[in-house]
Write a protein that holds these residues in place. Structure first.
Motif, PDB file in Angstrom:
ATOM      1  N   CYS A 269      42.533  46.295  32.426  1.00 32.68           N
ATOM      2  CA  CYS A 269      44.124  46.237  33.222  1.00 32.68           C
ATOM      3  C   CYS A 269      44.432  45.038  33.135  1.00 32.68           C
ATOM      4  O   CYS A 269      46.184  44.909  33.105  1.00 32.68           O
ATOM      5  CB  CYS A 269      43.802  46.697  34.487  1.00 32.68           C
ATOM      6  SG  CYS A 269      42.861  47.844  35.379  1.00 32.68           S
TER       7      CYS A 269
ATOM      8  N   GLY B 131      36.238  48.351  40.567  1.00 27.93           N
ATOM      9  CA  GLY B 131      37.237  47.728  39.658  1.00 27.93           C
ATOM     10  C   GLY B 131      37.387  46.299  39.813  1.00 27.93           C
ATOM     11  O   GLY B 131      38.201  45.663  38.778  1.00 27.93           O
TER      12      GLY B 131
ATOM     13  N   CYS C 162      37.076  46.473  33.004  1.00 30.37           N
ATOM     14  CA  CYS C 162      38.252  46.746  32.844  1.00 30.37           C
ATOM     15  C   CYS C 162      39.368  46.863  32.424  1.00 30.37           C
ATOM     16  O   CYS C 162      39.282  45.785  31.801  1.00 30.37           O
ATOM     17  CB  CYS C 162      39.204  48.121  33.921  1.00 30.37           C
ATOM     18  SG  CYS C 162      39.231  46.173  35.397  1.00 30.37           S
TER      19      CYS C 162
ATOM     20  N   HIS D 133      44.868  41.487  39.962  1.00 31.82           N
ATOM     21  CA  HIS D 133      44.351  42.027  38.985  1.00 31.82           C
ATOM     22  C   HIS D 133      44.997  42.011  37.128  1.00 31.82           C
ATOM     23  O   HIS D 133      43.717  42.107  36.221  1.00 31.82           O
ATOM     24  CB  HIS D 133      43.918  43.742  39.509  1.00 31.82           C
ATOM     25  CG  HIS D 133      43.407  44.790  38.696  1.00 31.82           C
ATOM     26  ND1 HIS D 133      41.450  44.048  38.789  1.00 31.82           N
ATOM     27  CD2 HIS D 133      42.694  45.751  37.979  1.00 31.82           C
ATOM     28  CE1 HIS D 133      41.264  45.358  37.936  1.00 31.82           C
ATOM     29  NE2 HIS D 133      41.984  46.029  37.439  1.00 31.82           N
TER      30      HIS D 133
ATOM     31  N   LEU E  60      44.707  53.620  38.265  1.00 31.73           N
ATOM     32  CA  LEU E  60      45.489  52.944  39.259  1.00 31.73           C
ATOM     33  C   LEU E  60      47.250  53.634  39.205  1.00 31.73           C
ATOM     34  O   LEU E  60      47.519  52.988  39.650  1.00 31.73           O
ATOM     35  CB  LEU E  60      45.516  51.260  38.534  1.00 31.73           C
ATOM     36  CG  LEU E  60      43.811  50.659  39.669  1.00 31.73           C
ATOM     37  CD1 LEU E  60      43.814  49.082  38.698  1.00 31.73           C
ATOM     38  CD2 LEU E  60      44.360  50.539  41.319  1.00 31.73           C
TER      39      LEU E  60
ATOM     40  N   HIS F 266      40.402  52.491  34.646  1.00 24.07           N
ATOM     41  CA  HIS F 266      40.192  52.507  35.282  1.00 24.07           C
ATOM     42  C   HIS F 266      42.271  52.152  35.403  1.00 24.07           C
ATOM     43  O   HIS F 266      42.993  52.458  36.551  1.00 24.07           O
ATOM     44  CB  HIS F 266      39.749  50.366  36.167  1.00 24.07           C
ATOM     45  CG  HIS F 266      40.315  50.553  37.526  1.00 24.07           C
ATOM     46  ND1 HIS F 266      40.737  49.340  37.432  1.00 24.07           N
ATOM     47  CD2 HIS F 266      39.820  50.760  38.683  1.00 24.07           C
ATOM     48  CE1 HIS F 266      40.514  48.605  38.720  1.00 24.07           C
ATOM     49  NE2 HIS F 266      40.378  50.159  39.472  1.00 24.07           N
TER      50      HIS F 266
HETATM   51 ZN    ZN Z   1      41.017  47.171  36.511  1.00 27.35          ZN
END
Ligand code: ZN
Length: 187
Positions: free
Chosen positions: A178, A89, A176, A163, A23, A19
């Motif tokens: 992130c 995600g 994920c 996020h 992204l 992810h």
């Molecule tokens: Zn993510």
């Protein structure tokens, strides 16, 4: 059957371990495209270039990038699919903002579909000499698409913020990598 399973696991991987990278690539593409729209507006408003010559940066070397309706449509589809595919995600607050971007991009894509249809059927709507979308009846194309790209981009940025720095309640649901470390998030 196998194809369905592998597609599903690909989407899961994309929204899990991949992810962050996905992204990063997607946001870079979106940002470059938005920058082209901003440069084009600058060429028209600040440099007073004629509209037909105001083609952003890449369009100076490749005019067909700007004048080809199918490329505009293609980009709108990539954008729609990208936002949609990367949605799972996102959780909690970030997901609501990312979803808002998806809804707005869906409408933006419909406008491009209308433009594309007019080229395919060689028939422009509203008696216009050029392909014309619905909201273009009130707002000229340059301003309208700068606006569309901005109102899709803003909720994406807010979503990215939540996020990367998720509220505590959302952090546990994320699949994920992130989210930034708790220490950074708390700062
Ligand atoms: Zn993510």
């Amino acid at each position: 059957m196998t194809a369905t399973v592998s597609t599903r696991s690909f989407i899961a991987t994309l929204n899990g371990p991949w992810h962050r990278r996905a992204l990063r690539i997607f946001m870079a593409i979106v940002l470059l495209h938005l920058a082209e729209h901003i440069v084009q507006a600058y060429q028209v408003y600040a440099l007073h270039w004629p509209m037909h010559q105001a083609r952003g940066v890449l369009g100076q070397w490749f005019p067909w990038l700007v004048h080809s309706e199918v490329l505009h449509y293609g980009y709108a589809v990539i954008m729609l699919v990208g936002i949609w595919v990367l949605l799972p995600g996102f959780v909690g607050r970030a997901r609501r903002w990312w979803l808002a971007a998806l809804v707005i991009q869906f409408w933006h894509h419909i406008e491009h579909l209308l433009l594309q249809g007019q080229v395919i059927f060689a028939h422009n709507l509203f008696g216009s000499p050029v392909p014309t979308s619905i909201v273009q009846l009130w707002i000229p194309r340059l301003e309208l698409h700068l606006f569309y790209n901005t109102v899709v981009f803003v909720p994406m940025v807010v979503a990215m913020y939540y996020h990367l720095v998720p509220p505590a309640a959302d952090r546990g649901e994320m699949r994920c990598g992130c989210a930034l470390h708790a220490g950074v998030a708390a700062a």
